[in-house]
Design a protein around this motif. Sequence first.
Motif, mmCIF file in Angstrom:
data_model
loop_
_atom_site.group_PDB
_atom_site.id
_atom_site.type_symbol
_atom_site.label_atom_id
_atom_site.label_comp_id
_atom_site.label_asym_id
_atom_site.label_seq_id
_atom_site.Cartn_x
_atom_site.Cartn_y
_atom_site.Cartn_z
ATOM 1 N N MET A 173 0.860 -1.167 0.000
ATOM 2 C CA MET A 173 0.000 0.000 0.000
ATOM 3 C C MET A 173 0.910 1.235 0.000
ATOM 4 O O MET A 173 1.871 1.294 0.757
ATOM 5 C CB MET A 173 -0.906 -0.030 1.229
ATOM 6 N N THR A 174 0.571 2.198 -0.818
ATOM 7 C CA THR A 174 1.369 3.421 -0.892
ATOM 8 C C THR A 174 1.187 4.237 0.391
ATOM 9 O O THR A 174 0.189 4.082 1.097
ATOM 10 C CB THR A 174 0.945 4.273 -2.102
ATOM 11 N N PRO A 175 2.135 5.128 0.690
ATOM 12 C CA PRO A 175 1.998 5.944 1.903
ATOM 13 C C PRO A 175 0.726 6.799 1.911
ATOM 14 O O PRO A 175 0.078 6.920 2.954
ATOM 15 C CB PRO A 175 3.255 6.824 1.880
ATOM 16 N N LEU A 176 0.361 7.362 0.771
ATOM 17 C CA LEU A 176 -0.864 8.155 0.714
ATOM 18 C C LEU A 176 -2.090 7.275 0.930
ATOM 19 O O LEU A 176 -3.045 7.681 1.610
ATOM 20 C CB LEU A 176 -0.957 8.894 -0.630
ATOM 21 N N ALA A 177 -2.077 6.076 0.384
ATOM 22 C CA ALA A 177 -3.195 5.150 0.586
ATOM 23 C C ALA A 177 -3.315 4.757 2.059
ATOM 24 O O ALA A 177 -4.420 4.579 2.569
ATOM 25 C CB ALA A 177 -3.024 3.912 -0.286
ATOM 26 N N ARG A 178 -2.185 4.637 2.746
ATOM 27 C CA ARG A 178 -2.219 4.324 4.185
ATOM 28 C C ARG A 178 -2.893 5.452 4.964
ATOM 29 O O ARG A 178 -3.651 5.199 5.894
ATOM 30 C CB ARG A 178 -0.818 4.097 4.714
ATOM 31 N N ILE A 179 -2.619 6.681 4.571
ATOM 32 C CA ILE A 179 -3.244 7.830 5.241
ATOM 33 C C ILE A 179 -4.739 7.846 4.970
ATOM 34 O O ILE A 179 -5.541 8.074 5.876
ATOM 35 C CB ILE A 179 -2.569 9.142 4.799
ATOM 36 N N VAL A 180 -5.128 7.585 3.724
ATOM 37 C CA VAL A 180 -6.541 7.570 3.362
ATOM 38 C C VAL A 180 -7.263 6.416 4.065
ATOM 39 O O VAL A 180 -8.455 6.518 4.370
ATOM 40 C CB VAL A 180 -6.700 7.474 1.824
ATOM 41 N N ALA A 181 -6.550 5.334 4.359
ATOM 42 C CA ALA A 181 -7.158 4.171 5.009
ATOM 43 C C ALA A 181 -7.394 4.392 6.505
ATOM 44 O O ALA A 181 -8.159 3.627 7.111
ATOM 45 C CB ALA A 181 -6.280 2.945 4.793
ATOM 46 N N LEU A 182 -6.792 5.393 7.104
ATOM 47 C CA LEU A 182 -6.956 5.620 8.549
ATOM 48 C C LEU A 182 -8.417 5.808 8.964
ATOM 49 O O LEU A 182 -8.845 5.208 9.952
ATOM 50 C CB LEU A 182 -6.090 6.800 9.000
ATOM 51 N N PRO A 183 -9.225 6.627 8.265
ATOM 52 C CA PRO A 183 -10.631 6.737 8.659
ATOM 53 C C PRO A 183 -11.391 5.410 8.519
ATOM 54 O O PRO A 183 -12.308 5.137 9.299
ATOM 55 C CB PRO A 183 -11.208 7.786 7.697
ATOM 56 N N VAL A 184 -11.012 4.580 7.567
ATOM 57 C CA VAL A 184 -11.668 3.282 7.402
ATOM 58 C C VAL A 184 -11.345 2.392 8.600
ATOM 59 O O VAL A 184 -12.224 1.728 9.153
ATOM 60 C CB VAL A 184 -11.252 2.602 6.080
ATOM 61 N N HIS A 185 -10.077 2.393 9.008
ATOM 62 C CA HIS A 185 -9.693 1.623 10.192
ATOM 63 C C HIS A 185 -10.416 2.147 11.435
ATOM 64 O O HIS A 185 -10.861 1.354 12.276
ATOM 65 C CB HIS A 185 -8.181 1.677 10.408
ATOM 66 N N ALA A 186 -10.539 3.468 11.559
ATOM 67 C CA ALA A 186 -11.252 4.055 12.697
ATOM 68 C C ALA A 186 -12.715 3.635 12.685
ATOM 69 O O ALA A 186 -13.277 3.289 13.735
ATOM 70 C CB ALA A 186 -11.123 5.576 12.669
ATOM 71 N N TYR A 187 -13.342 3.660 11.521
ATOM 72 C CA TYR A 187 -14.734 3.219 11.405
ATOM 73 C C TYR A 187 -14.875 1.770 11.860
ATOM 74 O O TYR A 187 -15.789 1.433 12.626
ATOM 75 C CB TYR A 187 -15.231 3.365 9.960
ATOM 76 N N ARG A 188 -13.975 0.906 11.382
ATOM 77 C CA ARG A 188 -14.059 -0.509 11.742
ATOM 78 C C ARG A 188 -13.857 -0.714 13.242
ATOM 79 O O ARG A 188 -14.461 -1.602 13.834
ATOM 80 C CB ARG A 188 -13.034 -1.311 10.964
ATOM 81 N N LEU A 189 -13.022 0.090 13.865
ATOM 82 C CA LEU A 189 -12.732 -0.053 15.284
ATOM 83 C C LEU A 189 -13.838 0.530 16.158
ATOM 84 O O LEU A 189 -14.251 -0.084 17.144
ATOM 85 C CB LEU A 189 -11.395 0.623 15.601
ATOM 86 N N ILE A 190 -14.348 1.713 15.782
ATOM 87 C CA ILE A 190 -15.266 2.446 16.653
ATOM 88 C C ILE A 190 -16.738 2.211 16.305
ATOM 89 O O ILE A 190 -17.543 1.862 17.160
ATOM 90 C CB ILE A 190 -14.947 3.952 16.610
ATOM 91 N N PHE A 191 -17.111 2.412 15.030
ATOM 92 C CA PHE A 191 -18.522 2.407 14.674
ATOM 93 C C PHE A 191 -19.062 1.056 14.199
ATOM 94 O O PHE A 191 -20.238 0.763 14.382
ATOM 95 C CB PHE A 191 -18.797 3.459 13.583
ATOM 96 N N SER A 192 -18.251 0.260 13.576
ATOM 97 C CA SER A 192 -18.716 -1.004 13.020
ATOM 98 C C SER A 192 -19.356 -1.917 14.067
ATOM 99 O O SER A 192 -20.387 -2.524 13.784
ATOM 100 C CB SER A 192 -17.575 -1.720 12.298
ATOM 101 N N PRO A 193 -18.821 -2.030 15.281
ATOM 102 C CA PRO A 193 -19.495 -2.878 16.272
ATOM 103 C C PRO A 193 -20.896 -2.383 16.637
ATOM 104 O O PRO A 193 -21.772 -3.175 16.955
ATOM 105 C CB PRO A 193 -18.565 -2.820 17.485
#
Length: 84
Positions: free
Chosen positions: A1-21
């Motif tokens: 994954m490119t560095p910019l893609a890693r930054i863009v993926a942060l909100p997705v990871h946050a969603y999966r951690l916080i809101f998805s449950p």
Amino acid sequence: MTPLARIVALPVHAYRLIFSPWVGHNCRYQPTCSAYALEALAKHGAIRGSWLALRRIGRCHPLGSDGYDPVPEPKPKEKAANRK
């Protein structure tokens, strides 16, 4: 994954951690939209991966379809030397 893609993926990871449950597992598609977004970012990079993820989220509505919807494979780049 490119560095910019890693930054863009942060909100997705946050969603999966916080809101998805809290939202539950009521997804219309397989893989889920968040898994699709992470895979699209990994395969296609930040710009195209974000576009694919937004398109997928836009298709997720009550009148939309459901089922298996994989991330498309990247198109192979044609080399100018092969065009002769």
